[in-house]
Design a protein around this motif. Structure first.
Motif, PDB file in Angstrom:
ATOM      1  N   ASN A  58       0.812  -1.221   0.000  1.00 53.90           N
ATOM      2  CA  ASN A  58       0.000   0.000   0.000  1.00 53.90           C
ATOM      3  C   ASN A  58       0.850   1.277   0.000  1.00 53.90           C
ATOM      4  N   GLY A  59       2.185   1.128  -0.031  1.00 58.22           N
ATOM      5  CA  GLY A  59       3.064   2.293  -0.092  1.00 58.22           C
ATOM      6  C   GLY A  59       3.638   2.714   1.242  1.00 58.22           C
ATOM      7  N   THR A  60       3.203   2.090   2.324  1.00 52.89           N
ATOM      8  CA  THR A  60       3.726   2.398   3.648  1.00 52.89           C
ATOM      9  C   THR A  60       5.134   1.823   3.769  1.00 52.89           C
ATOM     10  N   PHE A  61       6.063   2.612   4.324  1.00 50.39           N
ATOM     11  CA  PHE A  61       7.423   2.105   4.512  1.00 50.39           C
ATOM     12  C   PHE A  61       8.101   2.787   5.686  1.00 50.39           C
ATOM     13  N   VAL A  62       9.107   2.113   6.216  1.00 44.99           N
ATOM     14  CA  VAL A  62       9.923   2.616   7.323  1.00 44.99           C
ATOM     15  C   VAL A  62      11.365   2.210   7.040  1.00 44.99           C
TER      16      VAL A  62
ATOM     17  N   SER B  45      13.706   4.232  12.207  1.00 49.17           N
ATOM     18  CA  SER B  45      13.515   5.665  12.432  1.00 49.17           C
ATOM     19  C   SER B  45      12.292   6.133  11.675  1.00 49.17           C
ATOM     20  N   SER B  46      11.578   7.049  12.281  1.00 48.56           N
ATOM     21  CA  SER B  46      10.361   7.595  11.713  1.00 48.56           C
ATOM     22  C   SER B  46      10.670   8.972  11.132  1.00 48.56           C
ATOM     23  N   ILE B  47      10.621   9.095   9.832  1.00 48.03           N
ATOM     24  CA  ILE B  47      10.958  10.348   9.171  1.00 48.03           C
ATOM     25  C   ILE B  47      10.000  11.462   9.574  1.00 48.03           C
ATOM     26  N   HIS B  48       8.702  11.149   9.628  1.00 52.89           N
ATOM     27  CA  HIS B  48       7.689  12.163   9.925  1.00 52.89           C
ATOM     28  C   HIS B  48       7.155  12.058  11.349  1.00 52.89           C
ATOM     29  N   GLN B  49       7.802  11.237  12.187  1.00 52.93           N
ATOM     30  CA  GLN B  49       7.391  11.056  13.578  1.00 52.93           C
ATOM     31  C   GLN B  49       5.918  10.660  13.694  1.00 52.93           C
ATOM     32  N   GLN B  50       5.493   9.719  12.867  1.00 51.46           N
ATOM     33  CA  GLN B  50       4.098   9.279  12.879  1.00 51.46           C
ATOM     34  C   GLN B  50       3.962   7.963  13.636  1.00 51.46           C
ATOM     35  N   GLN B  51       2.890   7.833  14.370  1.00 51.30           N
ATOM     36  CA  GLN B  51       2.606   6.601  15.108  1.00 51.30           C
ATOM     37  C   GLN B  51       2.430   5.429  14.142  1.00 51.30           C
ATOM     38  N   SER B  52       1.967   5.712  12.933  1.00 47.38           N
ATOM     39  CA  SER B  52       1.754   4.639  11.957  1.00 47.38           C
ATOM     40  C   SER B  52       3.062   3.926  11.602  1.00 47.38           C
ATOM     41  N   ASP B  53       4.202   4.629  11.711  1.00 45.08           N
ATOM     42  CA  ASP B  53       5.494   3.988  11.445  1.00 45.08           C
ATOM     43  C   ASP B  53       5.799   2.942  12.510  1.00 45.08           C
ATOM     44  N   THR B  54       5.581   3.303  13.768  1.00 49.10           N
ATOM     45  CA  THR B  54       5.791   2.366  14.871  1.00 49.10           C
ATOM     46  C   THR B  54       4.818   1.200  14.755  1.00 49.10           C
ATOM     47  N   THR B  55       3.586   1.487  14.398  1.00 47.69           N
ATOM     48  CA  THR B  55       2.568   0.451  14.242  1.00 47.69           C
ATOM     49  C   THR B  55       2.969  -0.541  13.142  1.00 47.69           C
ATOM     50  N   LEU B  56       3.511  -0.038  12.041  1.00 47.82           N
ATOM     51  CA  LEU B  56       3.933  -0.916  10.946  1.00 47.82           C
ATOM     52  C   LEU B  56       4.964  -1.926  11.436  1.00 47.82           C
ATOM     53  N   ILE B  57       5.965  -1.472  12.152  1.00 48.78           N
ATOM     54  CA  ILE B  57       7.035  -2.357  12.600  1.00 48.78           C
ATOM     55  C   ILE B  57       6.602  -3.243  13.758  1.00 48.78           C
TER      56      ILE B  57
ATOM     57  N   MET C 285       7.854  -6.847  15.170  1.00 49.76           N
ATOM     58  CA  MET C 285       9.215  -6.664  15.681  1.00 49.76           C
ATOM     59  C   MET C 285       9.235  -5.480  16.639  1.00 49.76           C
ATOM     60  N   SER C 286       9.867  -5.673  17.797  1.00 48.35           N
ATOM     61  CA  SER C 286       9.912  -4.574  18.763  1.00 48.35           C
ATOM     62  C   SER C 286      11.157  -4.700  19.632  1.00 48.35           C
ATOM     63  N   PRO C 287      11.515  -3.616  20.332  1.00 47.34           N
ATOM     64  CA  PRO C 287      10.962  -2.268  20.265  1.00 47.34           C
ATOM     65  C   PRO C 287      11.438  -1.533  19.013  1.00 47.34           C
ATOM     66  N   PHE C 288      10.688  -0.586  18.563  1.00 48.65           N
ATOM     67  CA  PHE C 288      10.889   0.126  17.297  1.00 48.65           C
ATOM     68  C   PHE C 288      12.324   0.599  17.086  1.00 48.65           C
ATOM     69  N   THR C 289      12.946   1.146  18.112  1.00 44.09           N
ATOM     70  CA  THR C 289      14.270   1.755  17.937  1.00 44.09           C
ATOM     71  C   THR C 289      15.426   0.840  18.310  1.00 44.09           C
ATOM     72  N   ASP C 290      15.158  -0.380  18.768  1.00 46.12           N
ATOM     73  CA  ASP C 290      16.247  -1.255  19.194  1.00 46.12           C
ATOM     74  C   ASP C 290      15.825  -2.717  19.073  1.00 46.12           C
ATOM     75  N   ILE C 291      15.846  -3.229  17.849  1.00 47.27           N
ATOM     76  CA  ILE C 291      15.397  -4.593  17.589  1.00 47.27           C
ATOM     77  C   ILE C 291      16.621  -5.488  17.412  1.00 47.27           C
ATOM     78  N   ARG C 292      16.615  -6.619  18.089  1.00 48.50           N
ATOM     79  CA  ARG C 292      17.674  -7.609  17.899  1.00 48.50           C
ATOM     80  C   ARG C 292      17.010  -8.928  17.523  1.00 48.50           C
ATOM     81  N   LEU C 293      17.356  -9.433  16.342  1.00 45.35           N
ATOM     82  CA  LEU C 293      16.796 -10.683  15.846  1.00 45.35           C
ATOM     83  C   LEU C 293      17.917 -11.700  15.672  1.00 45.35           C
TER      84      LEU C 293
END
Length: 130
Positions: free
Chosen positions: A60-64, A80-92, A98-106
């Motif tokens: 749908n064009g959503t990306f992070v 990182s969220s370019i526009h600081q939108q909650q939808s970016d965190t929700t996507l990831i 995958m979480s947490p948004f800013t520090d994921i280790r897989l």
């Protein structure tokens, strides 16, 4: 004058060859992850790796974007969220799981030319080269 022209032509050729070589090396940090991968269990969800940047996207064009580092059997991601939108965190966190948004280790369980298997806390992500 002809000697100057020949010298200038040679210099231009060397500069062009150097630039081309550098451009071809763009994905070198990504190693075996380089390229586009598709999640096999979710329709229309992709991860691309190039250099040290990953892109998580949906049809749908959503990306992070995320910085990544692949060390041994671990994959570290810092989204990182370019526009600081909650939808970016929700996507990831919600859609990719995958979480947490800013520090994921897989954990990288498997990686070859066509398949990538990642895991964390009992959850698995199966990806195939797209």
């Amino acid at each position: 004058m002809a000697r100057y022209f020949k010298l200038l032509t040679t210099a231009c050729w060397l500069a062009s060859a150097s630039a081309l070589f550098t451009a071809c090396q763009e994905g070198r940090d990504a190693g075996d992850l380089l390229g586009q991968w598709r999640l096999t269990d979710k329709e229309g969800m992709y991860v691309s790796f190039s250099g040290s940047i990953a892109q998580f996207r949906k049809d749908n064009g959503t990306f992070v974007f995320a910085k990544f580092q692949h060390t041994g059997d671990s994959l570290f991601l810092q989204c990182s969220s370019i526009h600081q939108q909650q939808s970016d965190t929700t996507l990831i966190e919600d859609e990719y799981g995958m979480s947490p948004f800013t520090d994921i280790r897989l954990r990288v369980d498997a990686l070859d030319d066509d398949h990538l298997t990642l895991s964390k806390d009992g959850r698995r992500w199966l990806l195939e080269k797209y």
